[in-house]
Scaffold this motif. Structure first.
Motif, PDB file in Angstrom:
ATOM      1  N   ASP A  98     -19.488 -40.744  83.425  1.00  0.00           N
ATOM      2  CA  ASP A  98     -19.775 -40.605  85.587  1.00  0.00           C
ATOM      3  C   ASP A  98     -21.008 -39.891  86.011  1.00  0.00           C
ATOM      4  O   ASP A  98     -21.062 -40.068  87.016  1.00  0.00           O
ATOM      5  N   GLU A 111     -22.407 -41.858  89.166  1.00  0.00           N
ATOM      6  CA  GLU A 111     -23.188 -40.956  90.522  1.00  0.00           C
ATOM      7  C   GLU A 111     -24.467 -41.709  90.520  1.00  0.00           C
ATOM      8  O   GLU A 111     -24.845 -41.652  91.926  1.00  0.00           O
ATOM      9  N   ASN A 140     -17.772 -47.791  90.724  1.00  0.00           N
ATOM     10  CA  ASN A 140     -16.750 -46.335  91.160  1.00  0.00           C
ATOM     11  C   ASN A 140     -15.330 -47.709  90.561  1.00  0.00           C
ATOM     12  O   ASN A 140     -14.598 -46.477  90.510  1.00  0.00           O
ATOM     13  N   LYS A 167     -14.972 -47.234  86.985  1.00  0.00           N
ATOM     14  CA  LYS A 167     -15.117 -45.925  86.268  1.00  0.00           C
ATOM     15  C   LYS A 167     -13.838 -45.509  84.999  1.00  0.00           C
ATOM     16  O   LYS A 167     -14.499 -45.572  83.577  1.00  0.00           O
ATOM     17  N   LYS A 186     -15.203 -45.797  80.976  1.00  0.00           N
ATOM     18  CA  LYS A 186     -14.318 -44.135  80.224  1.00  0.00           C
ATOM     19  C   LYS A 186     -13.337 -44.797  79.061  1.00  0.00           C
ATOM     20  O   LYS A 186     -13.619 -44.238  77.594  1.00  0.00           O
TER      21      LYS A 186
END
Length: 450
Positions: free
Chosen positions: A322, A326, A336, A339, A343
């Protein structure tokens, strides 16, 4: 100051077409990863494809140097400026403009946009490049221009092909902060920091070494975003800049520790490696047992081992995604979109390795206690074969102790294993891949694991 944005807008104002960063996996069989800003334009420079319209471009290229000839992995975290992943700002001319304009653009950007003090700047040129030497004297005193030979100021794409002299801009970080014997212009110390390299491709070198002037000489430049950001922010290490400290602070929070630079190599390793892992996964590279996927796995496992040194004994790298998004998702929008996928992949890989890391470290430490000079190749192979420790990870742990591993024995055992596997091979495994059980595994882990 958004240096990335300022750079691209500056060269756009000079008529350059802004090109998006190319993929980290290049369309080039000679390269493992895109390792420099000029890689996407290699075929243009060599003349294999026609020069584009317009013939001047600018980009912020994502690069990776970890594996193969360009491998910075061992130094990452232990020096101020080595990275596996970095961004290279560049402007390129394919026969349109040459030294006069390239030097003028570079000086204007550094002094008027970045506003770096002129009395801190120095320049190098090739010892035989009288043209560049004369041009630079329009902007900077002769005493601040240094002439160096082929080792420092000549660039070539290979043994043959386009090549030429180059000119570098250096920034003096201040005598008051550095006292090494190497802290002089041209030395290996950190006081004088190279920030920009301008390559003047003006020759074609043949196999016999003959240098023939190119009919349309070209420009290839590169300025490291991480270095310039650190300088602009008054930091002596890239890791102290705003590009890395938010990641380092996240690691400190997870580990419940305070970061201190002198003892913080593990924090820096993790903050660097998570950027490589996120970008490679987001661009479609997956964890594997060979090739690019193997390098990706090495990078993650090296970071996990450093997390273990900080007392983090559960999956944690996925929690940093994250923060990477960011920090960088504004320019690289695909981060984005990818993401959550990234993960998930990271967490799965962490769980696999952490399931065996404790036992592997116990075995490593047992053998380490017996080691005087060379760490056992048999144990290194067992660490790889049983516990999933790449040889590079074992070598990295030994490096911290000033020891080496018996790589020859490791390779011999690896070759024996491959021979046994080949001898027992009965088929492609395609039939097995049609089974229901396999499809469940495939959905969970991905095809590269099988």
């Amino acid at each position: 100051m958004d240096i990335r944005k300022e750079y691209l807008e500056f060269f756009k104002s000079k008529g350059h077409e802004v090109i998006a960063s190319s993929a980290l996996v290049p369309d080039d069989a000679t390269l493992l990863f895109t390792n420099a800003g000029m890689v996407p334009f290699k075929s243009i420079f060599t003349g294999d494809v026609p020069r584009p319209t317009p013939p001047i471009r600018t980009s912020c290229q994502t690069c990776i140097r970890a594996g193969g000839k360009h491998n910075d992995l061992d130094n990452v975290g232990y020096t101020a400026r080595h990275h596996t992943f970095f961004e290279m700002l560049g402007n390129f001319s394919f026969g349109e403009y040459f030294k006069t304009e390239a030097i003028a653009y570079a000086w204007e950007f550094v002094t008027e946009v970045l506003k770096l003090p002129k009395d801190r700047l120095y320049v190098t040129v090739h010892e035989n490049d009288d043209e560049a030497y004369e041009i630079w004297q329009k902007y900077i005193q002769k005493e601040r221009i240094y002439k160096f030979g082929d080792k420092d100021n000549f660039w070539a794409m290979g043994d043959t092909g386009p090549c030429g002299p180059c000119s570098e801009i250096f920034y003096d970080q201040g005598a008051e902060h550095f006292n090494s014997d190497e802290d002089y212009m041209g030395g290996d110390g950190d006081r004088f920091l190279e920030i920009w390299n301008l390559v003047f491709m003006q020759f074609e070198r043949s196999s016999d070494g003959t240098m023939t002037p190119l009919p349309k000489p070209s420009i290839d430049t590169g300025m490291g975003l991480e270095r310039v950001t650190a300088i602009k922010e008054g930091k002596f290490s890239n890791y102290d800049s705003s590009l890395f400290m938010p990641l380092i602070n996240e690691v400190a929070k997870i580990a419940n520790l305070t970061y201190e630079y002198e003892s913080g190599a593990s924090f820096r390793v993790i903050s660097d490696h998570i950027r490589s892992v996120v970008f490679l996964l987001a661009q479609g590279v997956n964890f594997d047992k060979e090739g690019r996927g193997y390098v990706l796995r090495r990078i993650l496992r090296r970071a996990l081992r450093h997390g273990y040194l900080l007392g983090i004994k559960e999956p944690f790298m996925y929690k940093l995604v994250d923060k990477v998004v960011e920090l960088m998702g504004g320019h690289y929008e695909y981060l984005n979109e990818k993401k959550e996928y990234v993960k998930e992949l990271i967490k799965l890989e962490e769980e696999r390795f952490l399931a065996t890391i404790a036992a592997g470290l116990d075995l490593f430490n047992e053998e380490l206690a017996k080691t005087k000079d060379i760490f056992s190749g048999e144990i290194a192979f067992k660490l790889y074969d049983t516990y999933g420790f790449p040889l590079d990870l074992t070598a990295d742990m030994l490096r911290e102790k000033g020891l080496n591993v018996d790589a020859a024995k490791f390779d011999a055992l690896m070759n024996e294993q491959k021979a046994r596997a080949k001898a027992s091979w009965k088929g492609s495994g395609d039939a097995a891949k049609e089974s229901g059980d396999f499809k469940v595994l495939l959905e969970k882990f991905g095809e590269n694991e099988f």
